[in-house]
Structure formats: C-alpha cells, structure tokens
Enzyme design. Structure first.
Site, PDB file in Angstrom:
ATOM      1  N   GLU A 193       0.874  -1.190   0.000  1.00 54.57           N
ATOM      2  CA  GLU A 193       0.000   0.000   0.000  1.00 54.57           C
ATOM      3  C   GLU A 193       0.899   1.224   0.000  1.00 54.57           C
ATOM      4  O   GLU A 193       1.879   1.269   0.743  1.00 54.57           O
ATOM      5  CB  GLU A 193      -0.876  -0.025   1.261  1.00 54.57           C
ATOM      6  CG  GLU A 193      -1.695   1.237   1.471  1.00 54.57           C
ATOM      7  CD  GLU A 193      -2.507   1.220   2.782  1.00 54.57           C
ATOM      8  OE1 GLU A 193      -2.929   0.128   3.219  1.00 54.57           O
ATOM      9  OE2 GLU A 193      -2.691   2.304   3.357  1.00 54.57           O
ATOM     10  N   GLU A 238      -2.197  11.917   2.968  1.00 49.75           N
ATOM     11  CA  GLU A 238      -3.003  11.440   4.091  1.00 49.75           C
ATOM     12  C   GLU A 238      -2.781  12.327   5.311  1.00 49.75           C
ATOM     13  O   GLU A 238      -1.679  12.826   5.532  1.00 49.75           O
ATOM     14  CB  GLU A 238      -2.627   9.985   4.447  1.00 49.75           C
ATOM     15  CG  GLU A 238      -3.588   9.362   5.439  1.00 49.75           C
ATOM     16  CD  GLU A 238      -3.277   7.894   5.736  1.00 49.75           C
ATOM     17  OE1 GLU A 238      -2.147   7.459   5.455  1.00 49.75           O
ATOM     18  OE2 GLU A 238      -4.171   7.207   6.268  1.00 49.75           O
TER      19      GLU A 238
END
Ligand SMILES: *[C@@H]1O[C@H](CO)[C@@H](O)[C@H](O)[C@H]1NC(C)=O
Ligand SMILES: *[C@@H]1O[C@H](CO)[C@@H](O)[C@H](O)[C@H]1NC(C)=O
Ligand SMILES: *[C@@H]1O[C@H](CO)[C@@H](O)[C@H](O)[C@H]1NC(C)=O
Ligand SMILES: *[C@@H]1O[C@H](CO)[C@@H](O)[C@H](O)[C@H]1NC(C)=O
Length: 353
Positions: free
Chosen positions: A132, A137
């Site tokens: 991932e 974020e």
C-alpha cells in the site's frame, strides 16, 4: 526494395545505437469528463472504522457528493444534514491496477478540517502482501502531509535517498515490532503547502509518485512551480525535478512487496486514526467544539463544506523505450531521433481504453 519506413528506422537506429534510456509515456488519462467511469464505489462499512456512510455512484450523484465536467472533478461529503449514523462520503477505487507507474495528480483542493481523515493512495488486492502506498493522508487540522508504505515483512527504508522529508518509522511491515500497529514506514514533511489549509490556500498543485523497481518516490509541486514536462510535455522526466518530499528505498525489495496497485480516493471521519487522536493536547481547536470526534462529525454539517477533493487531472505514465507516441510537444520531444523520424509521430490520442 525495402520500404522507406524501414530505411528510415534503420537510419534512426544507426543514429541512436548508443544509450537511449526508457522514457515515461502517457498510459491512462483519467479525463475529468468521464472520471467516475474508471472507478468503483466502495459500498460496505469502512475497514478503518470511520464514522462514515460510503454511498454508491448514483446516490452520490443524486445528493451532490460527486460532480464532474470537462475540466474538474468534485468529490465531497454531506454538509447539510445531522448524521447520527455516520456522515455520507465517497471512497472510490480505480478499476485498473498497475505494476510500476508514474502517477500524476493535479489537485486544486483537498478535504480538510476537524473530524476528517482524507487519503489519496494505492493498494494491491492481497493486503499487505501486495503493498500500500499512501501518498496524501492526514487528519483534522494537520498542517502537513504524511506519506507511508504498508507491506508484509522484510521491507524497510533508509536515509540513503535524497529527499527533504524525515523518516518517522523505518519499517514498512504492518506488524513491525517496536512500531505502532500498522504504522508502516512513514516519511513526514515540514512543507505546509502539501496538505489541508496550506494546500488549499495556494490552489493546490501536483503530486507525482514514481514507483519503479528500486524506489517509491513522491514529489509535490505547488501550483506556481509545476515542471513544464508535467504541464505541457509528453515525456515527463523525474530526473529533472529536483528533490522529492520522500523516497522509500534502502532495505526493501520493492519488486517483491508491491504489485497490482489500484488508485483510491476517500475521505472518512474519526475511525482508527482521526478518532483516536481527539485530544486537546493535539487538536485543541477541534476538541473545544465537541466531547468526541463522532459527536462533532454527526452534529456539525456546516464544518464539512470544505471536506472535498477538487481534481484537475489524474494521469498514469509508464516507462517505454518508444519515443514515437506522442512526440510533438515543445517539451519532451525525443532528442535522440532525427527530425525526419520525429515528424512522423502520430498526434497524441492516449486515453483510458
Ligand atoms: C457494491 O459494490 C460492488 C463492487 O463494486 C458491486 O458489485 C455491488 O453491486 C455494490 N452493491 C450496492 C448495493 O451498491
Ligand atoms: C445506491 O444506494 C441507494 C441508497 O442507499 C440505493 O437506494 C440504491 O439501490 C443503490 N443503487 C445501486 C445501484 O446499488
Ligand atoms: C505555512 O508556513 C509559513 C512559513 O512558516 C507560514 O507563513 C504560513 O502561514 C503557513 N501556512 C499555513 C496555512 O499555516
Ligand atoms: C527509480 O526512481 C528513482 C527516482 O526517480 C531513481 O533515482 C532511480 O534511479 C530509479 N531506479 C531505476 C532502476 O530506474
């Protein structure tokens, strides 16, 4: 007689028999007008336990959570209703998966504010074995971006690369001893134009992520300083861009830990990250408004008017040894080809097939 085309390519070969490095060429243009056709809408409960109701495409369109036209894509959250069962929002995953890429997102605005936990990321189908890559974020009022990889065991990062960020946690393994659960390997930046209020204040910019066999590298270019080979070029060249924010490499076999990455945009609320840091010592301007994160998210619809992605473009380039398609722009014209060959190049028509 041999055809003149063959004669020309032989001439080209003779000219360029030496070093002719591969170049990035546009593979997929997620053009705004058809943007949502290239994604599936996540419609089950949030695996990160967010206080969110992910809605499907027709519901998102009908309620104004998504909109698009020829030049812009809007992906937002409900900002009109009190929502005691979680705030309606959108999480989308690209139908197409990639192995290595140069992923270029031109972003005008991103979700921001108390309760929010937005992310732009990629992930493989078999987590964490396929890896991932979290490109954008953060939570609440964070001033800067957090970049993170999550992998299976035996993948770590070092400071050997040249990048402006700081390594927070070096082990990408999701169950690494001595790191928080699922912390992964993280790189922080102090650049407050990379996230939230700071990014939105300058009209965003471009995030470029290069995943090749040895490194995963992330650059951010503020709106006023985007390399010309990204705005006008056909063959963007990361080697010319200067220092990235982050470079993940050093103690990781990237080829073994990353595969079949799909592109995801989401904005969840509270949950495993944002919900667990609702502390006055960390986010006083948020915690002053409600006792818990979910209380805040349920009862303050107006606060989520700013919780939206505004995307100008999303493009995926792949390395090819072929400079022919396309090759007419003022930047990125093949310097190795004689003019007579270059001028035979077809006009670019790349788009999602
Ligand atoms: C949920 O998403 C899956 C995968 O995209 C799809 O097959 C299914 O029809 C969806 N269900 C609903 C109720 O939207
Ligand atoms: C989408 O969601 C709405 C609201 O939950 C539901 O009524 C509708 O059947 C769903 N559509 C699809 C195609 O699943
Ligand atoms: C970002 O940092 C600069 C320099 O420290 C500061 O002047 C600016 O106000 C900050 N922007 C935001 C949105 O916090
Ligand atoms: C991978 O990308 C990085 C950043 O552009 C670069 O420094 C490195 O040489 C690349 N690796 C290969 C094998 O091309």
């Amino acid at each position: 007689m041999r055809s003149s085309a063959l004669f020309l390519s032989l001439a080209a070969l003779a000219e360029v028999g030496k070093a002719r490095p591969p170049v990035y060429t546009l593979e997929d243009d997620y053009e705004p007008a058809n943007f949502f056709d290239y994604f599936t809408f996540f419609n089950t409960s949030d695996p990160t336990h967010g206080f969110v109701q992910y809605v499907n495409q027709s519901a998102a369109k009908a309620t104004g959570l998504i909109a698009n036209d020829k030049s812009t894509v809007y992906i937002g959250a409900d900002h009109s209703n009190i929502t005691p069962n979680g705030r309606p929002s959108v999480r989308i995953t690209s139908k197409k998966a990639y192995n290595r890429f140069l992923l270029v997102l031109d972003l005008e605005h991103m979700p921001f504010g108390c309760g929010t936990w937005p992310a732009f990321w990629t992930v493989g189908p078999n987590w964490p074995n396929n890896g991932e890559i979290d490109i954008i974020e953060g939570v609440h009022t964070n001033p800067t971006d957090a970049m993170t990889l999550h992998t299976s065991d035996s993948c770590g990062i070092t400071n050997d690369g040249a990048f402006s960020g700081t390594i927070l946690t070096p082990n990408c393994y999701v169950a690494a001893p001595g790191q928080g659960n699922n912390a992964g390997c993280g790189i922080a930046t102090t650049n407050n134009e990379t996230y939230g209020a700071g990014l939105n204040a300058i009209g965003g910019g471009v995030y470029a992520t290069e995943w090749n066999s040895t490194d995963i590298t992330i650059w951010f270019f503020p709106r006023g300083n985007i390399p010309k080979d990204l705005t006008h070029g056909q063959h963007p060249d990361p080697a010319t861009w200067g220092e990235p924010l982050s470079q993940f490499q050093g103690a990781c076999d990237i080829e073994a830990h990353f595969a079949d990455q799909q592109i995801v945009f989401d904005d969840t609320f509270c949950g495993d990250w944002a919900g667990n840091v609702w502390y006055p010592s960390l986010y006083p301007s948020c915690t002053a408004q409600a006792a818990t994160c979910t209380d805040f998210v349920a009862n303050n619809p107006d606060a989520f008017a700013d919780a939206y992605w505004s995307i100008n473009s999303l493009k995926v380039y792949q390395q090819t040894s072929d400079w022919h398609t396309p090759g007419h722009a003022p930047w990125g014209v093949d310097p190795y080809l004689p003019k007579s060959i270059s001028s035979l190049c077809p006009i670019p028509t790349a788009s999602m097939g």
